[in-house]
Design an enzyme around this catalytic site. Structure first.
Site, mmCIF file in Angstrom:
data_model
loop_
_atom_site.group_PDB
_atom_site.id
_atom_site.type_symbol
_atom_site.label_atom_id
_atom_site.label_comp_id
_atom_site.label_asym_id
_atom_site.label_seq_id
_atom_site.Cartn_x
_atom_site.Cartn_y
_atom_site.Cartn_z
ATOM 1 C CE LYS A 113 3.760 1.729 6.566
ATOM 2 N NZ LYS A 113 3.762 3.202 6.377
HETATM 3 C C1 LIG Z 1 3.998 3.127 7.432
HETATM 4 C C2 LIG Z 1 4.552 4.599 7.695
HETATM 5 C C3 LIG Z 1 5.241 5.642 8.422
HETATM 6 C C4 LIG Z 1 5.864 4.718 9.856
HETATM 7 O O1 LIG Z 1 6.831 3.736 10.042
HETATM 8 P P1 LIG Z 1 7.462 2.370 10.573
HETATM 9 O O2 LIG Z 1 7.897 1.531 9.650
HETATM 10 O O3 LIG Z 1 5.682 1.967 10.341
HETATM 11 O O4 LIG Z 1 7.284 2.742 11.798
HETATM 12 C C5 LIG Z 1 5.487 6.744 8.620
HETATM 13 N N1 LIG Z 1 4.889 7.366 7.702
HETATM 14 C C6 LIG Z 1 4.323 7.236 6.489
HETATM 15 C C7 LIG Z 1 3.716 8.228 5.791
HETATM 16 C C8 LIG Z 1 3.961 6.120 6.191
HETATM 17 O O5 LIG Z 1 3.852 5.047 5.722
#
Ligand SMILES: *Cc1c(COP(=O)(O)O)cnc(C)c1O
Length: 539
Positions: A113
């Site tokens: 993120k």
């Molecule tokens: C947020 C997140 C995801 C999922 O990503 P999306 O864009 O919500 O599909 C997968 N793995 C981790 C570690 C995340 O923080």
């Protein structure tokens, strides 16, 4: 480039308004009025570009230069990714002959993120600074109070995206004692005065309800100019498209020049933001054979691709059945043990960042599918999406026509992976390649193994550093005597983190009024500090 709501009806917005607004007023998500195509020189001129340079090329296709000039965009991008530890920002690591791992976790909080939130924080600051510069000096400054709830992962990435930003304060609510110790430490040890952690006595759902309540509180919202940074913000999707291009070029470079490249991306998916970025990259012209969705037991997407029904299922609405009625197992529920399920129907798994009931960004894909099925009729696509989303809200489900499902299956596959398979995969990938995968990455690796086919190379997106999910990783590798978590996985930055001083305000009950007064008090304290600093300076 302008943006409009997937549910139609509203005027289109500039990029700036799209980013600052987040969610459309009619509940829809913003999408660009058209998907730009790659310029003619992309295959010859782009392969040598850095992540930052590629970002400028890709982002400028979606942002009019009159809104953000190329020079400004270059500055924003270089500032955003200077916080990453790896020179390539998102390096591609070969796992075996046909599989690569795209490591997205080299940002400040060790999770994917960061890629989006580092940029989003700088965009917010840039837009506010420009608005304030245009104001008469006596006019009140425009500012933003970002408010969000977290079960662990998003909170720290948001805090690191906004720490120290001018004219922005960030308040993150987390359920006290219910986030992992490392995640709690990551959030609460940030010293910047504009960062505020609120530890709410209650659950994550309580935190989310409070956030919703405060957003709906007109007077409070007007007074504090609340802003959201949730995963539906368009800028987050856009920032994430860049690593699809970067990894495509990196994969090419590792192959003999004349070999053809059949490429499949496998993405651990929750809210559908990460993989949606891959869809945009593909629609822009990046030669991607197929996109693969990997879910955990929260498998609404895997069920959609199996049935064409987008439904919560696990959560019968209160009118259907009393809350304590056992829930029928969902299709494909072949896990050895059933994951525990909270009151909302979300199952707790080893990959908590993907524990969702519905995938908020999926609405954007549905729009494109409807648009194509309707032969390019924008109004009809918006009406379809609105109808489906109303259905999800009202009855917990929407059913799409076969034509739409077939289009979805043309571009994507979806696989569901149990906790058991996740643990097995962490162990087997370590045994065969000495690679330590976090549980989210392991979900995608398990899916990749299942759908591997001859001649197709796979890029598996790795969304978190294994040290962030130490329990799952140490448990999976507990029988491997040569493995030592502290030595092999734990980054130096995490050592001592738990002992650092914390900044957190306790909220003694899950009560929106208590949170409101904590926010008011935090601003009063900041004000007082600012005055005493000014007074000290004038002495
Ligand atoms: C947020 C997140 C995801 C999922 O990503 P999306 O864009 O919500 O599909 C997968 N793995 C981790 C570690 C995340 O923080």
């Amino acid at each position: 480039m302008r943006y409009f709501s997937t549910r139609g009806a509203e005027d289109s917005l500039s990029f700036e308004d799209t980013v600052l607004t987040g969610l459309a007023h009619n509940g829809g998500l913003f999408i660009p009025e058209s998907i730009p195509q790659l310029p003619a020189n992309w295959e010859t001129d782009w392969p040598s570009l850095s992540f930052q340079q590629l970002s400028v090329e890709v982002l400028s296709l979606y942002i009019s230069p009159s809104e953000i000039s190329r020079a400004e965009l270059t500055d924003l991008v270089s500032k955003s990714y200077s916080t990453f530890r790896h020179p390539e920002v998102t390096p591609l690591v070969p796992l075996d002959d046909n599989t690569y791992i795209l490591e997205l976790f080299h940002g400040p909080t060790y999770a994917f993120k960061d890629v989006a939130l580092q940029l989003l924080g700088n965009l917010f600051e840039f837009f506010l600074a420009r608005r304030n510069a245009r104001k008469a000096s006596a006019a009140p400054r425009e500012r933003l109070t970002v408010l969000g709830a977290t079960s662990g992962d998003t909170g720290s990435a948001a805090i690191y995206g906004l720490r120290g930003k001018a004219d922005i304060d960030i308040f993150i609510l987390h359920p006290k004692g219910r986030v992992s110790p490392i995640q709690e430490a990551q959030m609460t040890t940030v010293p910047d005065a504009n960062v505020h952690n609120l530890a709410v006595k209650g659950t994550f759902d309580d935190c989310q309800d409070i956030v919703k309540q405060l957003f709906a509180d007109r007077a409070f919202n007007d007074a504090h100019k609340l802003g959201a940074i949730n995963s539906i913000n368009w800028a987050r999707i856009l920032a994430q498209t860049v690593y699809y291009f970067l990894s495509y070029f990196a994969a090419r470079k590792q192959l003999p020049p004349d070999s053809s490249l059949q490429l499949q991306y496998v993405v651990p998916t929750g809210n559908f933001g990460d993989i949606l970025a891959g869809y945009y990259a593909r629609r822009m012209g990046l030669p991607v054979a197929r996109l693969a969705i990997a879910t955990n037991s929260n498998d609404i997407l895997a069920r959609f691709w199996a049935t064409g029904r987008y439904e919560k299922v696990a959560s019968p609405s209160p009118t259907d059945a009393p809350r304590d009625t056992p829930v029928a197992p969902t299709e494909g529920a072949s896990d050895g043990k059933q994951a525990t399920q909270d009151a909302s129907g979300v199952k707790e798994t080893l990959s908590p960042a993907m524990d969702i009931l519905v995938s908020s960004n999926f609405e954007r894909l549905l729009w494109y599918l409807a648009f194509e099925a309707r032969g390019g009729d924008v109004q009809a696509a918006c009406a379809d999406v609105k109808g489906w989303m109303d259905g999800v809200k009202k009855d917990g489900r929407a059913v799409v026509p076969t034509s739409v499902l077939e289009l979805a299956r043309r571009d994507f596959v979806a696989e569901r992976v149990s906790d058991e398979q996740t643990t097995e995969t962490i162990a087997s990938v370590y045994a065969t390649a000495k690679y330590v995968a976090d549980p989210h990455t392991a979900v995608a690796l398990a899916a990749a193994k299942r759908i591997a086919s001859k001649g197709v190379r796979q890029i598996v997106l790795s969304t978190a550093h294994p040290a962030k999910f130490s329990d799952a990783v140490t448990q999976a590798l507990s029988t491997v005597s040569s493995f030592d978590f502290e030595r092999d996985v734990l980054p130096d930055e995490f050592k001592g983190l738990l002992e650092k001083p914390r900044r957190v305000v306790d909220i003694g009950a899950p009560d929106g009024e208590l949170v409101k007064s904590a926010i008011v008090q935090a601003f009063a304290a900041k004000e007082k500090n600012a005055h005493s600093v000014a007074a000290a300076a004038s002495v």
